[in-house]
Design an enzyme around this catalytic site. Sequence first.
Site, PDB file in Angstrom:
ATOM      1  N   ASP A 143      28.526   7.333  -5.515  1.00 28.28           N
ATOM      2  CA  ASP A 143      29.818   6.937  -6.082  1.00 28.28           C
ATOM      3  C   ASP A 143      29.858   7.355  -7.545  1.00 28.28           C
ATOM      4  OD1 ASP A 143      32.184   5.697  -6.859  1.00 28.28           O
ATOM      5  OD2 ASP A 143      31.802   3.892  -5.679  1.00 28.28           O
ATOM      6  N   ARG A 145      32.713   7.211  -9.439  1.00 25.56           N
ATOM      7  CA  ARG A 145      33.911   6.672 -10.077  1.00 25.56           C
ATOM      8  C   ARG A 145      33.575   5.875 -11.337  1.00 25.56           C
ATOM      9  NH1 ARG A 145      36.476   3.788  -4.896  1.00 25.56           N
ATOM     10  NH2 ARG A 145      34.254   3.335  -4.647  1.00 25.56           N
TER      11      ARG A 145
END
Length: 211
Positions: A143, A145
């Site tokens: 991930d 983000r």
Amino acid sequence: MLTADSAMNHLPSPRLEKVAEASLPTEFGVFRIYGFRWQADGGARSEEAVALRLGDLTEGQPPLVRIHSQCLTGDVFHSLRCDCHAQLEIALKTIAREGRGLLIYEHQEGRGIGLLNKLRAYELQDRGADTVEANQHLGFDSDLRSYGLPGAILQFFGLKAIRLLSNNPEKVRAVEDAGVRVAERVPCIADAVATRQKYLRTKKEKMGHLL
């Protein structure tokens, strides 16, 4: 002498700019849609997002908030590989039912790896990899983000506390790191249809999602 560390310390603070605002009638209700641009690292990093607001966010109990990452395949084409479209619809329906709330839609396709890399990850998943393994095979973390932009948007709306529609503990931590209290985490759980069961299991077992 200006060192690299001291140069970083002299970078201007991230800046949020509201670019546009308009009415947005939807099947769930009439929202206000806002377009935001966020610049960080002295302008070296720029992100965009939209926010859908319904009702008065500052009166009464903390409002419902959903921070949603763009998913073309799910949100637009209703892919059943993931739960993205289902979560988006759950969030909009829940906010509409309550009559107030905020949905922040970030342009972070494929957990930050981009659309074409996400499709490359799909190829690997078709050969047996899970979502984490596919990202790692392509050279990415599971991930990528960041949540600085949503934090700035929450501050733009003057929110001190929210009820966060999410199954992801990282989002709870990110919101609180931005100085906004998460008064409640509200589950946003899609049906475990057969085509997304492996995906959901990976989110739970490898990424710590509360499913």
